[in-house]
Design a protein around this motif. Structure first.
Motif, short mmCIF file in Angstrom:
data_model
loop_
_atom_site.label_atom_id
_atom_site.label_comp_id
_atom_site.label_asym_id
_atom_site.label_seq_id
_atom_site.Cartn_x
_atom_site.Cartn_y
_atom_site.Cartn_z
N GLN A 180 2.55 1.65 -3.50
CA GLN A 180 1.59 2.13 -4.49
C GLN A 180 1.26 3.60 -4.27
O GLN A 180 1.21 4.39 -5.22
N LYS A 181 1.08 3.97 -3.01
CA LYS A 181 0.70 5.34 -2.70
C LYS A 181 1.84 6.32 -2.99
O LYS A 181 1.61 7.41 -3.52
N TRP A 218 12.28 6.48 -2.59
CA TRP A 218 12.05 6.78 -4.00
C TRP A 218 13.35 6.73 -4.80
O TRP A 218 13.44 6.05 -5.81
N ARG A 245 3.74 10.94 -8.83
CA ARG A 245 3.13 11.32 -10.13
C ARG A 245 2.32 12.61 -9.96
O ARG A 245 2.34 13.48 -10.82
N LYS A 246 1.63 12.74 -8.82
CA LYS A 246 0.77 13.90 -8.58
C LYS A 246 1.58 15.17 -8.28
O LYS A 246 1.30 16.23 -8.83
N ASN A 294 4.16 6.03 -5.23
CA ASN A 294 4.21 6.17 -6.69
C ASN A 294 3.12 7.12 -7.18
O ASN A 294 3.37 7.99 -8.02
N GLU A 295 1.94 6.98 -6.64
CA GLU A 295 0.82 7.85 -7.00
C GLU A 295 1.10 9.31 -6.64
O GLU A 295 0.88 10.22 -7.44
N LEU A 296 1.61 9.52 -5.42
CA LEU A 296 1.87 10.89 -4.97
C LEU A 296 3.02 11.55 -5.71
O LEU A 296 2.99 12.76 -5.95
N LYS A 352 0.83 -1.21 0.00
CA LYS A 352 0.00 0.00 0.00
C LYS A 352 0.87 1.27 0.00
O LYS A 352 0.60 2.21 -0.73
#
Length: 161
Positions: free
Chosen positions: A57-58, A95, A64-65, A60-62, A54
């Motif tokens: 995944q999060k 990261w 990108r954002k 990576n999402e953040l 989790k």
């Protein structure tokens, strides 16, 4: 604590003469996280070393954002999303060492690359950002810095795979 309930870090640091203010603050928050999680002993060490699916995944999402330079915001949103409180530097390191696309495709260090790195350090200095962007675009500055730290270890023979 001050009258507003805030921790006065200079007062805390005054009680621990051999620790920096930042070290005192990090130790305090580490203890608070451990107390709130109710975790102790060896379980704490295992928990500290693992990242959940989790979290991965999060992050990576953040990234990108928000991009690769908003680690305070990433850490805040990670805590809300996962319930796990980590310092922004943990996410930055995570990261840059394992999750970013460049870190995932990093070639192994060869004897030739290592010798080239050592030569460039003697010519240009040990700035991992400069060395990565100017001479080693296939590596992140964090990977260059880790290699330099490895090379500085006196008791380690520097054999490449």
């Amino acid at each position: 604590q001050s009258s507003t309930g805030q921790v006065v870090w200079s007062d805390v640091q005054g009680r621990f003469k051999k620790r920096s203010l930042i070290a005192c603050r990090e130790a305090y928050y580490k203890i608070k996280r451990q107390q709130s999680a109710g975790v102790g002993g060896d379980e704490r060490k295992a928990q500290r070393q693992k990242y959940s699916t989790k979290e991965i995944q999060k992050i990576n999402e953040l990234v990108r954002k928000y991009g690769e330079h908003s680690w305070t915001k990433v850490a805040q949103e990670m805590e809300v999303a996962t319930g796990i409180s980590r310092h922004k530097g943990v996410y930055l390191s995570m990261w840059n060492t394992t999750l970013c696309p460049k870190a995932q495709s990093t070639p192994p260090w060869t004897t030739e690359r290592t010798e080239r790195l050592q030569k460039l350090i003697s010519q240009h200095g040990p700035d991992p950002v400069f060395l990565a962007y100017k001479f080693f675009p296939e590596y992140t500055p964090y990977i260059i810095k880790a290699r330099m730290a490895h090379l500085r270890q006196p008791d380690v023979e520097h054999h490449d795979p």
